[in-house]
Design an enzyme around this catalytic site. Sequence first.
Site, mmCIF file in Angstrom:
data_model
loop_
_atom_site.group_PDB
_atom_site.id
_atom_site.type_symbol
_atom_site.label_atom_id
_atom_site.label_comp_id
_atom_site.label_asym_id
_atom_site.label_seq_id
_atom_site.Cartn_x
_atom_site.Cartn_y
_atom_site.Cartn_z
ATOM 1 N N ASP A 1 -2.452 -1.158 12.598
ATOM 2 C CA ASP A 1 -3.495 -1.394 11.388
ATOM 3 C C ASP A 1 -4.400 -2.485 11.865
ATOM 4 O OD1 ASP A 1 -5.060 -1.548 8.997
ATOM 5 O OD2 ASP A 1 -3.350 -2.481 7.994
ATOM 6 N N CYS B 1 -3.578 3.725 9.515
ATOM 7 C CA CYS B 1 -4.146 3.886 8.289
ATOM 8 C C CYS B 1 -5.682 4.104 8.303
ATOM 9 C CB CYS B 1 -3.456 2.860 7.240
ATOM 10 S SG CYS B 1 -3.966 1.207 7.686
ATOM 11 N N ARG C 1 -3.347 11.711 2.723
ATOM 12 C CA ARG C 1 -3.662 10.947 1.524
ATOM 13 C C ARG C 1 -3.943 11.818 0.443
ATOM 14 N NH1 ARG C 1 -5.154 5.656 2.081
ATOM 15 N NH2 ARG C 1 -4.642 5.905 -0.223
ATOM 16 N N HIS D 1 0.761 -1.318 -0.254
ATOM 17 C CA HIS D 1 -0.073 -0.004 -0.027
ATOM 18 C C HIS D 1 0.978 1.207 0.001
ATOM 19 C CE1 HIS D 1 -3.493 2.432 0.260
ATOM 20 N NE2 HIS D 1 -3.979 1.978 1.544
ATOM 21 N N GLN E 1 -0.230 4.895 0.975
ATOM 22 C CA GLN E 1 -0.601 5.134 2.290
ATOM 23 C C GLN E 1 0.420 5.568 2.870
ATOM 24 O OE1 GLN E 1 -3.766 4.579 4.176
ATOM 25 N NE2 GLN E 1 -2.482 5.473 5.602
HETATM 26 N N1 CP Z 1 -6.193 3.795 4.483
HETATM 27 C C1 CP Z 1 -7.109 3.267 3.435
HETATM 28 O O1 CP Z 1 -6.572 3.142 2.362
HETATM 29 O O2 CP Z 1 -8.276 3.417 3.572
HETATM 30 P P1 CP Z 1 -9.505 2.873 2.547
HETATM 31 O O3 CP Z 1 -9.604 1.554 2.505
HETATM 32 O O4 CP Z 1 -10.856 3.493 2.923
HETATM 33 O O5 CP Z 1 -9.327 3.601 1.018
HETATM 34 N N1 NVA Z 2 -4.437 -3.929 5.867
HETATM 35 C C1 NVA Z 2 -5.550 -3.170 5.476
HETATM 36 C C2 NVA Z 2 -5.460 -1.537 5.114
HETATM 37 C C3 NVA Z 2 -6.647 -1.025 4.719
HETATM 38 C C4 NVA Z 2 -6.537 0.288 4.271
HETATM 39 C C5 NVA Z 2 -6.455 -3.995 4.338
HETATM 40 O O1 NVA Z 2 -5.663 -4.486 3.494
HETATM 41 O O2 NVA Z 2 -7.440 -4.074 4.491
#
Ligand code: CP
Ligand code: NVA
Length: 306
Positions: free
Chosen positions: A225, A265, A293, A132, A135
């Site tokens: 997270d 996040c 973001r 990610h 992020q």
């Molecule tokens: N942190 C994040 O990526 O949030 P969303 O899944 O809401 O985009």
């Molecule tokens: N680790 C989480 C992050 C969400 C923004 C997921 O992948 O669902």
Amino acid sequence: MSTPTHFINIMDFSAEYLAERIEAAIREKDEFRRGRLEPVLAGKTLAMYFEKPSLRTRMSFEVAMTQLGGHAIYLTEGEVGLGKREPVKDVARVISGMCAGIVARTFSHEAVLELARHASVPVINALTDYSHPCQVMGDLMTVREKLGRIAGLKLAYVGDGNNVARSLACACAKLGAEFVLASPPRYRLEDEFVAALRRAVPSARFSQTADPASAVAAADVVYTDTWVSMGQEKDKHQKVRDFQGYQVDMALVRRAKPTAVVMHCLPAYRGNEITDEVMECPQSVVFEEAENRLHFQRSLLACLLR
Ligand code: CP
Ligand code: NVA
């Protein structure tokens, strides 16, 4: 035709490039707030393909395109059927013919890599099961704003060794911050990733422990997270059991430096990986982190799609 610059993995970029992207995002956030941002993407369209839910990522990319004078189209798996209704390479070429860039949130990391192999416009990773990157760039931008620097700081990540942890570990290593992950041993980051990280950044200060207290000792940033990432819902009960003792509560936060910031996040599951009290405490910067973001990705779009 020149090869577009994609934004898929932190590992692909030099420390200098990552640091400059953060500094540019901070500068452009200031310009935006002063009403001085130029509509540099006027007339351009961004395709945004999502296989998983999103609040922050979808909103921030779409709002960023509007603020830059462009337009964004939200596409779902049900409509596009990436790799099912038609091959990934065909989708990549069709979108490239109409849009200036592609944002993709997929389960499979390989799907985003394949899009990039066949697209003639930049492909931006909006989260895969593996990473990610947007992020963590917004996160380290927030750290830079709040604590004045990134290099030399200690970031303690308490929780699952997941996509966010992997990208964060990589960005910290590249930018000179120490990264410590505290998790039950079976949820650590895999040996293959750790070996690749050490090859890419031999000076990386990276460690993993089963002890959250030692991880957060003297930390500048306490990060967590969800224990259950999107797509792992069937493992929820097992994971919630396995992560008992890994909640970020005020007692844990007090072991970090008094100046430490708390980050997440989002979305947060209060009562699981973090308490309501920590989310709402003065050290929590989670909503500024969420807003960044937008600022990071607007700057990235202006750079890559111009
Ligand atoms: N942190 C994040 O990526 O949030 P969303 O899944 O809401 O985009
Ligand atoms: N680790 C989480 C992050 C969400 C923004 C997921 O992948 O669902």
